[in-house]
Design a protein around this motif. Structure first.
Motif, mmCIF file in Angstrom:
data_model
loop_
_atom_site.group_PDB
_atom_site.id
_atom_site.type_symbol
_atom_site.label_atom_id
_atom_site.label_comp_id
_atom_site.label_asym_id
_atom_site.label_seq_id
_atom_site.Cartn_x
_atom_site.Cartn_y
_atom_site.Cartn_z
ATOM 1 N N VAL A 80 -17.485 21.163 49.475
ATOM 2 C CA VAL A 80 -18.411 21.908 48.428
ATOM 3 C C VAL A 80 -17.428 22.342 46.959
ATOM 4 C CG1 VAL A 80 -19.906 23.797 48.105
ATOM 5 C CG2 VAL A 80 -19.907 22.839 50.321
ATOM 6 N N PRO A 81 -17.306 21.505 46.303
ATOM 7 C CA PRO A 81 -16.580 21.484 44.945
ATOM 8 C C PRO A 81 -17.529 22.393 44.128
ATOM 9 C CG PRO A 81 -17.360 19.439 44.861
ATOM 10 C CD PRO A 81 -17.843 19.904 46.307
ATOM 11 N N SER A 82 -16.572 23.207 43.461
ATOM 12 C CA SER A 82 -17.396 24.116 42.292
ATOM 13 C C SER A 82 -18.223 23.074 41.288
ATOM 14 C CB SER A 82 -16.287 24.938 41.503
ATOM 15 O OG SER A 82 -16.993 25.544 40.665
ATOM 16 N N THR A 83 -19.332 23.645 41.022
ATOM 17 C CA THR A 83 -19.932 22.636 40.071
ATOM 18 C C THR A 83 -20.434 23.512 38.757
ATOM 19 O OG1 THR A 83 -22.141 23.320 41.151
ATOM 20 C CG2 THR A 83 -20.911 21.035 41.472
ATOM 21 N N LYS A 84 -19.741 24.828 38.717
ATOM 22 C CA LYS A 84 -19.853 25.604 37.548
ATOM 23 C C LYS A 84 -19.558 25.071 36.296
ATOM 24 C CE LYS A 84 -18.433 30.330 35.930
ATOM 25 N NZ LYS A 84 -17.747 31.621 36.300
ATOM 26 N N GLY A 85 -20.540 25.293 35.348
ATOM 27 C CA GLY A 85 -20.496 24.531 34.065
ATOM 28 C C GLY A 85 -20.770 23.339 33.831
ATOM 29 N N SER A 124 -23.401 25.576 44.462
ATOM 30 C CA SER A 124 -22.400 24.851 44.717
ATOM 31 C C SER A 124 -22.678 24.027 46.010
ATOM 32 C CB SER A 124 -21.077 25.098 44.579
ATOM 33 O OG SER A 124 -20.244 25.334 43.339
ATOM 34 N N TYR A 125 -23.272 24.733 47.014
ATOM 35 C CA TYR A 125 -23.750 24.372 48.184
ATOM 36 C C TYR A 125 -24.987 23.486 48.061
ATOM 37 C CZ TYR A 125 -20.607 27.807 50.587
ATOM 38 O OH TYR A 125 -19.755 28.451 51.226
ATOM 39 N N ILE A 126 -25.802 23.894 47.240
ATOM 40 C CA ILE A 126 -27.109 23.202 46.948
ATOM 41 C C ILE A 126 -26.671 21.731 46.383
ATOM 42 C CG2 ILE A 126 -29.228 22.961 45.597
ATOM 43 C CD1 ILE A 126 -29.237 26.322 46.235
#
Length: 164
Positions: A58-63, A80-82
């Motif tokens: 689950v990598p960060s998908t922030k931004g 990020s999980y979704i």
């Protein structure tokens, strides 16, 4: 996690399982450290639980662009999980690019997610599992070999045939 949820007395039918899943980090509890087992689970919470159980990366998908218009970093803590679970084909949303993360999970939704995992499987490469170089994926014992080389032994009576 510790699995020490202060609101569990031990008399709950699910106390042992909650503590076990808490001790291995699958269930992290509420922000105050409680388990809150009588409260219905949300779609976001269930997806995070499944991702942790499966060991999904689950990598960060922030931004970054998100899988669903209502499940980004400003919408839910579980974005990020979704995004990760959508990326491996477990989530399709509810239509119109939406995945209402804070809606209470319906029993049928839980069943659909679990069937997708069991029947269709999860791409072992997406999970970052080591792959056997000398065994083809269509070999009857492939799933057991995959478990063995990645440290999880099958339970007694378990088969590789997951079709209903």
């Amino acid at each position: 996690g510790s699995g020490a949820f202060p609101d569990l007395t031990g008399s709950e039918s699910y106390a042992d399982e909650a503590r076990l899943l808490g001790s291995v980090g699958v269930i992290t509890g509420m922000p105050d450290g409680s388990f809150d087992g009588e409260r219905p689970i949300t779609r976001a919470e269930f997806i995070a639980l499944l991702a942790r159980m499966l060991g999904v990366d689950v990598p960060s998908t922030k931004g970054q662009p998100h899988a669903f218009q209502d499940a980004g970093e400003g919408d839910t803590w579980a974005y990020s999980y979704i995004d990760a679970m959508s990326g491996i084909g477990i989530l399709n949303g509810v239509g119109g690019g939406s995945f209402p993360p804070d809606r209470v999970l319906a029993r049928v939704e839980a069943a659909v997610f679990l069937v997708r995992i069991l029947r269709d499987g999860v791409d072992s490469r997406a999970l970052g599992l080591r792959q056997p170089s000398d065994v083809q994926e269509d070999y009857w014992g492939y799933a057991s070999i995959l478990r063995a080389i990645n440290g999880a032994e099958p339970k007694g009576g378990e088969t590789d045939d997951l079709t209903p």
